[in-house]
Design a protein around this motif. Structure first.
Motif, PDB file in Angstrom:
ATOM      1  N   TRP A  40      50.100  36.026  33.063  1.00  0.00           N
ATOM      2  CA  TRP A  40      49.149  36.962  33.248  1.00  0.00           C
ATOM      3  C   TRP A  40      49.673  38.235  34.220  1.00  0.00           C
ATOM      4  N   THR A  41      49.754  39.612  33.516  1.00  0.00           N
ATOM      5  CA  THR A  41      50.117  40.633  34.302  1.00  0.00           C
ATOM      6  C   THR A  41      48.977  41.507  34.511  1.00  0.00           C
ATOM      7  N   GLY A  42      48.559  41.858  35.827  1.00  0.00           N
ATOM      8  CA  GLY A  42      47.507  43.053  35.906  1.00  0.00           C
ATOM      9  C   GLY A  42      47.775  43.627  37.344  1.00  0.00           C
ATOM     10  N   ASP A  43      46.810  44.584  37.596  1.00  0.00           N
ATOM     11  CA  ASP A  43      46.483  45.250  38.674  1.00  0.00           C
ATOM     12  C   ASP A  43      45.271  44.784  39.519  1.00  0.00           C
ATOM     13  N   VAL A  44      45.330  44.767  40.731  1.00  0.00           N
ATOM     14  CA  VAL A  44      44.464  44.470  41.643  1.00  0.00           C
ATOM     15  C   VAL A  44      44.485  45.443  42.742  1.00  0.00           C
ATOM     16  N   GLU A  45      43.093  45.875  43.438  1.00  0.00           N
ATOM     17  CA  GLU A  45      42.945  46.834  44.160  1.00  0.00           C
ATOM     18  C   GLU A  45      43.080  46.343  45.728  1.00  0.00           C
ATOM     19  N   VAL A  46      43.765  47.044  46.670  1.00  0.00           N
ATOM     20  CA  VAL A  46      43.877  46.336  48.128  1.00  0.00           C
ATOM     21  C   VAL A  46      43.316  47.827  48.774  1.00  0.00           C
ATOM     22  N   ASP A  47      42.543  47.651  49.577  1.00  0.00           N
ATOM     23  CA  ASP A  47      41.981  48.756  50.356  1.00  0.00           C
ATOM     24  C   ASP A  47      41.756  48.407  51.818  1.00  0.00           C
ATOM     25  N   SER A  48      42.348  47.222  52.260  1.00  0.00           N
ATOM     26  CA  SER A  48      42.381  46.779  53.508  1.00  0.00           C
ATOM     27  C   SER A  48      43.529  46.957  54.164  1.00  0.00           C
ATOM     28  N   THR A  49      43.830  47.154  55.383  1.00  0.00           N
ATOM     29  CA  THR A  49      44.885  47.114  56.182  1.00  0.00           C
ATOM     30  C   THR A  49      45.014  46.021  57.084  1.00  0.00           C
ATOM     31  N   VAL A  50      43.829  45.193  57.233  1.00  0.00           N
ATOM     32  CA  VAL A  50      43.724  43.852  58.278  1.00  0.00           C
ATOM     33  C   VAL A  50      44.332  42.617  57.563  1.00  0.00           C
ATOM     34  N   GLY A  51      43.669  42.445  56.159  1.00  0.00           N
ATOM     35  CA  GLY A  51      43.973  41.187  55.364  1.00  0.00           C
ATOM     36  C   GLY A  51      43.341  41.455  54.098  1.00  0.00           C
ATOM     37  N   PHE A  52      44.067  40.708  53.117  1.00  0.00           N
ATOM     38  CA  PHE A  52      43.795  40.621  51.603  1.00  0.00           C
ATOM     39  C   PHE A  52      44.334  39.298  51.170  1.00  0.00           C
ATOM     40  N   SER A  53      43.569  38.885  50.170  1.00  0.00           N
ATOM     41  CA  SER A  53      43.588  37.751  49.587  1.00  0.00           C
ATOM     42  C   SER A  53      43.270  37.522  48.079  1.00  0.00           C
ATOM     43  N   ILE A  54      44.187  36.672  47.479  1.00  0.00           N
ATOM     44  CA  ILE A  54      43.805  36.391  45.948  1.00  0.00           C
ATOM     45  C   ILE A  54      43.687  35.091  45.861  1.00  0.00           C
TER      46      ILE A  54
END
Length: 700
Positions: A106-120
């Motif tokens: 699966w390929t798609g886009d995810v939104e990252v709005d943090s400069t501290v931490g991001f998880s999937i």
């Protein structure tokens, strides 16, 4: 007519018909006509409303609860706006496809709005076989897998996380070489360590068939407007925003509704930044709802947030008519009330269900002072009750109050009941409410009630246990004390095993109801039934997770051999119990539905379900529960996936802020222990030091 009946649920037709000002005789005749016309429909509907749960014990084995007017405020049905969900995460359903090389991707886009931490995070069949691919310019993430869920209803959850990510829209690819031909569905979860939070809640707890039920949601900035319990945070305005509500009905039908900010869709005012959407509850059962907010901040950062809600909708089998009678039973020293209800507990429905229509009922009792002009508060009453048929009155809910409460209040007739509500016992959903009901003297005993005068000498009488919970049933009152009570070790929700080691307790017996989704009431009755079937003369309880809620419920509403133990010890001790609900509960059924495993649904353990259940627990019974809590240590989590969704700190399942039972005895929080096996720190049930303490202090 039959055409009218065919267009509306029969219970609704009958209920609205009875809300007219009819005499008991007229109501009976009307019911007979409508039952004749809708007999088949009644039978069909009765099959829908039946619950696969244990039947409530006989009335004499149910406690008759009461308390002083100073406790009235505690029993108000909560405002759902005070029971919100907050989210910095987003759940996204995906479907994998098989590429030319045989890989599922699966390929798609995810939104990252943090400069501290991001998880999937990923929920999928064989999730541990997946590789996550991102741009070469993005540093490699930390990957780990751990359990996600409540007790036995857990799913393996693989996460990838980044520290100090670069905000923007990331294109990701998930790829697995496993054979996923039988199920290509999956869920990804994104989580930003960001002050942008979604705040969402139901707009009503009148969760009944044919009612309109709304979700209200908004964004807020947790840094600029920190959350305070019971206070709506200031709205965070987005530069652009799409808001949607995705609904799964009990029968499986799925509907997506746009959420609006026009003051007409359960939102508060037009253009205030608060959005809403309304669904019509056309069938009884469990509904799951996901709110989705997707847009851009004022600074131009893309974001996405979701919340998951689950709630039960019930058919209003009983409706308060606004009528009641009262009489004094001198032989029992009680003031007896017959609260009139419209019910189908007769004829075909009674034939279809031996479970009856047991409900939890509550009322404030008010009387009149000696002048005859001023009303005075007397006491509150609450019990699990069944409707009964009384000659000349029809269907009524029988409730009672020890006359000593009336003497203490120096009250006399006329009496009235205020803030009356009845709830379905397995979901705690309100069936009917009345602000006030006048209590008419029962005709054949009218003079005794009207001539009653309080005894001034009892004005300051002490409040006894019998005044609080009613008389013990004869079998319990005559029970001979045993030399040593059992310690009943009670597991949690849908547990695959009982995690308390019996070797760390004396005279202990394990409760076993494995891999089952039980409501709190049903769970409580099964504890009672197993204690009886194992021949326990008396017992106290050590409970884990939902077992703590069920044990507290049992002690509150039903007589059992819990009450045969030494009063000087601790009756109920719990570890890691989510008395205020669990943030996982709203989404677990949806996850299980997508990947094809799970333990079903349980709205009791959601924030809303727990709030409805907890508000009715008297403080006097809560005091019998001693609760222990644990949290993670210096690593900062028990399972990283849990921190993506739950309030922190937590034990990997139970959030600390929701693990505390107001009115219970807080035994403190221990660090470096997690909810169950497979987490970063050891299983809290295996703490030999705490287990020794609970064993030594248990009521025997």
């Amino acid at each position: 007519d039959t055409q009218f009946i065919s267009r509306k649920p029969f219970f609704t037709v009958l209920s609205s018909f009875f809300r007219q000002n009819l005499t008991h005789k007229q109501k009976g005749a009307a019911a007979e006509r409508m039952l004749q016309r809708g007999a088949l429909l009644v039978l069909l509907l009765s099959a829908v409303v039946l619950v696969a749960s244990l039947r409530a014990p006989v009335p004499s084995d149910r406690k008759q609860l009461a308390g002083p007017p100073s406790e009235f405020a505690q029993f108000a049905i909560p405002d759902p706006s005070t029971v919100p969900q907050d989210a910095t995460s987003a759940f996204i359903d995906i479907v994998l496809t098989r590429d030319a090389s045989g890989m599922y991707t699966w390929t798609g886009d995810v939104e990252v709005d943090s400069t501290v931490g991001f998880s999937i995070g990923l929920f999928a069949v064989q999730e541990d076989t997946f590789e996550l691919i991102v741009s070469d310019s993005i540093p490699a993430p930390k990957r780990e897998t751990g359990p996600y869920g409540i007790d036995g209803d857990t799913f393996p959850f693989t996460t990838w996380r980044w520290t100090n990510p670069t905000p923007g829209t990331w294109t990701i690819t998930l790829k697995s070489s496993a054979d996923l031909s039988k199920n290509q569905k999956a869920i990804i979860v994104t989580s930003n360590q960001s002050p942008i939070q979604l705040y969402a809640h139901l707009n009503t707890y009148d969760l009944q068939v044919d009612q309109e039920i709304g979700i209200v949601a908004q964004l807020y900035d947790s840094a600029a407007s920190p959350r305070q319990d019971g206070v709506r945070p200031a709205v965070l305005r987005a530069a652009s925003l799409q808001a949607e509500m995705d609904i799964t009905f009990p029968g499986g039908k799925q509907v997506a509704l746009q959420m609006h900010d026009n003051g007409l869709h359960a939102d508060l005012e037009a253009d205030d930044g608060i959005y809403g959407a309304i669904l019509e509850a056309v069938e009884a059962g469990t509904y799951t709802v996901r709110t989705v907010f997707h847009g851009y901040t004022a600074e131009g950062r893309a974001f996405m947030r979701t919340t998951n809600h689950m709630f039960s909708v019930v058919t209003p089998d009983l409706t308060l008519t606004g009528l009641a009678t009262g009489f004094i039973d001198s032989s029992k020293n009680i003031l007896q009330f017959h609260i009139d209800v419209d019910t189908l507990e007769s004829g075909q429905l009674k034939q279809a269900s031996e479970d009856g229509l047991t409900v939890r009922a509550f009322a404030e009792v008010w009387g009149t002072d000696s002048t005859g002009y001023e009303v005075v508060p007397v006491a509150w009453i609450q019990a699990m009750v069944d409707p009964i048929e009384v000659a000349g009155e029809g269907s009524v809910l029988p409730m009672q109050l020890d006359l000593t409460w009336v003497h203490k209040a120096q009250a006399q007739a006329p009496f009235q009941l205020r803030n009356v509500w009845i709830e379905e016992r397995n979901t705690n959903v309100p069936l009917s409410r009345r602000d006030a009901i006048f209590v008419a003297p029962k005709q054949k005993d009218a003079s005794r009630l009207l001539n009653f005068r309080p005894n001034f000498a009892l004005k300051d009488a002490p409040i006894t246990a019998e005044m609080r919970v009613g008389p013990k049933p004869r079998w319990l009152a005559n029970l001979t004390a045993t030399a040593s009570a059992n310690l009943f070790l009670v597991h949690g929700y849908c547990a695959g095993s009982n995690e308390f080691p019996t070797s760390q307790f004396s005279n202990a017996v394990q409760f076993l109801d494995l891999s089952k989704s039980r409501t709190i009431d049903d769970f409580a009755l099964r504890i009672r039934a197993q204690a009886e079937s194992q021949g326990m003369g008396a017992f106290s309880i050590v409970a884990h997770s939902q077992g703590g809620l069920a044990s507290t419920h049992l002690n509150t509403y039903y007589w059992s051999k819990l009450q045969a133990t030494n009063a000087n010890g601790r009756l109920i001790q719990s570890v890691g119990s989510p008395y205020g609900g669990c943030g996982f509960a709203g989404g677990l059924a949806g996850i299980g539905g997508v990947i094809g495993v799970g333990c079903g649904s349980n709205s009791d353990l959601t924030y809303d379900g727990a709030a409805l259940w907890q508000k009715a627990l008297p403080m006097s019974s809560r005091a019998d529960t001693h609760f222990y809590t644990t949290v993670y240590g210096d690593d900062g989590y028990c399972v990283w996936g849990a921190n993506m969704v739950l309030y922190t700190p937590n034990d990997g399942t139970t959030e600390l802020k929701l693990a505390k039972l107001p009115g219970g005895v807080d035994m403190g929080t221990k660090v470096d222990w997690c909810h169950t096996t497979g987490m970063i720190y050891p299983n809290q049930c295996a703490d030999a030091s705490r287990n020794a303490e609970m064993n030594a202090n248990a009521a025997r």
